[in-house]
Scaffold this motif. Structure first.
Motif, mmCIF file in Angstrom:
data_model
loop_
_atom_site.group_PDB
_atom_site.id
_atom_site.type_symbol
_atom_site.label_atom_id
_atom_site.label_comp_id
_atom_site.label_asym_id
_atom_site.label_seq_id
_atom_site.Cartn_x
_atom_site.Cartn_y
_atom_site.Cartn_z
ATOM 1 N N MET A 292 10.614 -15.062 63.370
ATOM 2 C CA MET A 292 12.000 -15.332 63.749
ATOM 3 C C MET A 292 12.106 -15.902 65.160
ATOM 4 N N LEU A 293 11.088 -16.658 65.620
ATOM 5 C CA LEU A 293 11.082 -17.101 67.020
ATOM 6 C C LEU A 293 11.377 -15.890 67.890
ATOM 7 N N GLU A 294 10.657 -14.802 67.568
ATOM 8 C CA GLU A 294 10.997 -13.507 68.141
ATOM 9 C C GLU A 294 10.146 -13.205 69.367
ATOM 10 N N THR A 295 10.542 -12.167 70.086
ATOM 11 C CA THR A 295 9.705 -11.706 71.197
ATOM 12 C C THR A 295 8.565 -10.873 70.608
ATOM 13 N N GLY A 296 7.679 -10.441 71.469
ATOM 14 C CA GLY A 296 6.523 -9.661 71.036
ATOM 15 C C GLY A 296 6.888 -8.360 70.349
ATOM 16 N N ILE A 297 8.104 -7.863 70.575
ATOM 17 C CA ILE A 297 8.465 -6.578 69.960
ATOM 18 C C ILE A 297 8.620 -6.744 68.452
ATOM 19 N N SER A 298 9.462 -7.669 68.014
ATOM 20 C CA SER A 298 9.599 -7.888 66.571
ATOM 21 C C SER A 298 8.285 -8.393 65.979
ATOM 22 N N ARG A 299 7.569 -9.219 66.726
ATOM 23 C CA ARG A 299 6.280 -9.726 66.232
ATOM 24 C C ARG A 299 5.304 -8.569 65.980
ATOM 25 N N ALA A 300 5.318 -7.587 66.869
ATOM 26 C CA ALA A 300 4.428 -6.424 66.698
ATOM 27 C C ALA A 300 4.753 -5.698 65.389
ATOM 28 N N PHE A 301 6.025 -5.596 65.067
ATOM 29 C CA PHE A 301 6.418 -4.974 63.788
ATOM 30 C C PHE A 301 5.917 -5.802 62.611
ATOM 31 N N HIS A 302 6.025 -7.119 62.740
ATOM 32 C CA HIS A 302 5.569 -7.974 61.644
ATOM 33 C C HIS A 302 4.048 -7.898 61.478
ATOM 34 N N ILE A 303 3.330 -7.740 62.570
ATOM 35 C CA ILE A 303 1.868 -7.589 62.482
ATOM 36 C C ILE A 303 1.528 -6.289 61.742
ATOM 37 N N ALA A 304 2.236 -5.212 62.095
ATOM 38 C CA ALA A 304 1.992 -3.926 61.412
ATOM 39 C C ALA A 304 2.317 -4.043 59.927
ATOM 40 N N LEU A 305 3.449 -4.679 59.614
ATOM 41 C CA LEU A 305 3.845 -4.854 58.209
ATOM 42 C C LEU A 305 2.799 -5.654 57.447
ATOM 43 N N ALA A 306 2.322 -6.735 58.071
ATOM 44 C CA ALA A 306 1.360 -7.622 57.397
ATOM 45 C C ALA A 306 -0.004 -6.962 57.198
ATOM 46 N N SER A 307 -0.202 -5.780 57.792
ATOM 47 C CA SER A 307 -1.477 -5.076 57.583
ATOM 48 C C SER A 307 -1.490 -4.333 56.247
ATOM 49 N N LEU A 308 -0.359 -4.315 55.524
ATOM 50 C CA LEU A 308 -0.338 -3.729 54.176
ATOM 51 C C LEU A 308 -1.176 -4.621 53.241
ATOM 52 N N PRO A 309 -1.833 -4.007 52.245
ATOM 53 C CA PRO A 309 -2.845 -4.753 51.479
ATOM 54 C C PRO A 309 -2.356 -5.963 50.691
ATOM 55 N N ASN A 310 -1.122 -5.936 50.195
ATOM 56 C CA ASN A 310 -0.681 -7.053 49.350
ATOM 57 C C ASN A 310 -0.126 -8.257 50.135
ATOM 58 N N GLU A 344 -4.289 -0.696 67.630
ATOM 59 C CA GLU A 344 -4.563 0.662 67.142
ATOM 60 C C GLU A 344 -3.854 1.739 67.947
ATOM 61 N N GLY A 345 -3.245 1.353 69.073
ATOM 62 C CA GLY A 345 -2.543 2.337 69.902
ATOM 63 C C GLY A 345 -1.302 2.864 69.196
ATOM 64 N N PRO A 346 -0.707 3.945 69.740
ATOM 65 C CA PRO A 346 0.453 4.553 69.078
ATOM 66 C C PRO A 346 1.649 3.600 68.973
ATOM 67 N N GLY A 347 2.435 3.754 67.892
ATOM 68 C CA GLY A 347 3.626 2.931 67.687
ATOM 69 C C GLY A 347 3.263 1.473 67.511
ATOM 70 N N ILE A 348 4.051 0.590 68.133
ATOM 71 C CA ILE A 348 3.786 -0.847 67.963
ATOM 72 C C ILE A 348 2.450 -1.262 68.591
ATOM 73 N N GLY A 349 1.902 -0.407 69.441
ATOM 74 C CA GLY A 349 0.551 -0.646 69.949
ATOM 75 C C GLY A 349 0.459 -1.626 71.110
ATOM 76 N N PHE A 350 1.597 -2.062 71.602
ATOM 77 C CA PHE A 350 1.638 -2.923 72.788
ATOM 78 C C PHE A 350 2.486 -2.201 73.829
ATOM 79 N N LYS A 351 2.177 -2.439 75.096
ATOM 80 C CA LYS A 351 3.022 -1.886 76.156
ATOM 81 C C LYS A 351 4.217 -2.820 76.345
ATOM 82 N N VAL A 352 5.404 -2.244 76.456
ATOM 83 C CA VAL A 352 6.591 -3.064 76.662
ATOM 84 C C VAL A 352 6.804 -3.254 78.169
ATOM 85 N N ASP A 353 6.912 -4.494 78.584
ATOM 86 C CA ASP A 353 6.999 -4.835 80.011
ATOM 87 C C ASP A 353 8.453 -4.720 80.497
#
Ligand SMILES: O=C(O)CCC(=O)c1ccccc1C(=O)O
Ligand SMILES: [Mg+2]
Length: 369
Positions: A292-310, A344-353
């Motif tokens: 969504m031309l998003e910041t790293g926060i939404s992108r981090a969620f999409h990365i976690a979602l895309a780690s599902l097997p299908n 692999e860190g807790p939550g979204i796994g990135f530090k929010v600046d």
């Protein structure tokens, strides 16, 4: 049980490295609403409202989202005690639609729960991949400039390319790209630029053997997409048409698409995104993760979602540097050999600046329980 003690909203503005052009709108300055929720033990989680400043993609805007959050969604969640992020999602579902505004706060609650339980968000939702495939979107431009952009992206390691098309810029431009890169996974996104009157034009694209064509018709053309899919050999992928599990069910039942793109903001949160994912898996509909031309926060969620097997098709997951001089997360998202590592860190796994966020914030609001 989780008690939410405080919610902070940051309306931010960031300049895209390059303006992003579709047939409907050019986005140069990207506004977002970043959402921080804090519990009574001092843990905090982050989410992002991915609505745009104007209603070109869906009907929501940054200002409608601000209104919904401050008047309805924050008051709904700031008083209760919550067993799970899903329970928060259900509480918000008493209000109609406004999916991106809901998703912004629901995501923050997911991050908060995962952080409290000291697990990565990917693990929290059952993700299995250590890395996810990257993909790139090339915005509309002259065929020569698009070709040279694609060349650079291929050198950077991207293996899947998406281009924006409309009836004035489709077959010839795509043919130039296909001739130059016959093996590249190429898809075309029309963002609703066509109608059923253009069926011959769309049929003409079949010979290009595209990976798929994304959202050729209008968002509410769910029946028309089914008619079109019967005529086209190219798989139709729905984006704007799917804003809920109900939409996904209808699209599958009618045969309106063979592929679905899932975006957490568009469907009203991560719980809904997972429900749509599960439904698609049941019906053998391949899915991929949108951007969504998003910041790293939404992108981090999409990365976690895309780690599902299908999630078998590379999504619109690109490096932070493709969008921003500086991202709001540390470290920023990088693409290596066509992949993004799942943190692999807790939550979204990135530090929010937060220092940087303060610098780009145009309006701020804080709510206490
Ligand atoms: O790179 C990205 O973030 C996705 C680019 C993209 O295509 C897009 C960006 C914003 C809104 C809608 C869309 C889309 O998929 O239609
Ligand atoms: Mg799209």
């Amino acid at each position: 049980m989780m008690k939410i003690k405080k919610v902070d909203l940051f309306l931010t503005s960031m300049k895209l490295v390059q303006p992003f052009r579709t047939h409907q709108e050019t986005v140069a300055d990207r506004q977002s609403i970043l959402v921080k929720v804090t519990d009574d033990e001092g843990h905090s989680g982050w989410g992002e409202v991915v609505a745009f400043s104007s209603p070109w993609y869906t009907e929501e805007t940054i200002e409608t989202a601000w209104h919904m959050l401050t008047e309805f969604f924050i008051p709904t969640i700031i008083q209760g005690e919550w067993k799970s992020p899903r329970e928060v999602n259900e509480a918000l579902s008493r209000w109609k639609r406004n999916q991106m505004a809901k998703a912004g706060i629901e995501m923050a609650v997911w991050d908060l729960f995962a952080k409290r339980d000291s697990v990565s968000l990917a693990e929290y939702i059952g993700g299995v991949r250590k890395e996810v495939k990257a993909g790139i979107v090339v915005s509309m431009d002259s065929p020569e400039r698009m070709l040279s952009t694609i060349e650079s992206r291929i050198i950077e390691g991207y293996e899947r390319i998406k281009v924006k098309i409309d009836p004035t810029n489709d077959y010839e431009m795509l043919k130039v790209i296909k001739d130059a890169y016959p093996d590249i996974a190429l898809l075309a996104d029309a963002n609703s630029a066509y109608s059923l009157k253009d069926v011959e034009r769309l049929k003409n694209l079949d010979s290009l053997k595209l990976l798929m064509i994304e959202q050729p018709l209008a968002a509410d053309d769910i029946v028309e997409h089914a008619e079109l899919q019967k005529i086209l050999s190219t798989p139709v992928c729905l984006d704007e048409s799917i804003v809920s599990l109900h939409d996904a069910r209808n699209a599958i039942k009618l045969g309106s698409c063979k592929v679905m793109s899932i975006k957490i903001g568009r469907v009203g949160g991560l719980a809904n995104a997972i429900d749509i994912y599960n439904l698609c898996e049941e019906h053998d509909i391949p899915v991929w993760c949108g951007g969504m031309l998003e910041t790293g926060i939404s992108r981090a969620f999409h990365i976690a979602l895309a780690s599902l097997p299908n999630f078998t098709i590379p999504g619109d997951l690109s490096a932070s540097s493709r969008y921003w001089e500086q991202d709001v997360i540390i470290p920023e998202v990088v693409v290596e050999h066509g992949n993004v590592k799942v943190p692999e860190g807790p939550g979204i796994g990135f530090k929010v600046d937060e220092t940087f966020i303060e610098q780009i914030t145009k309006r701020k609001a804080t709510f206490h329980a």
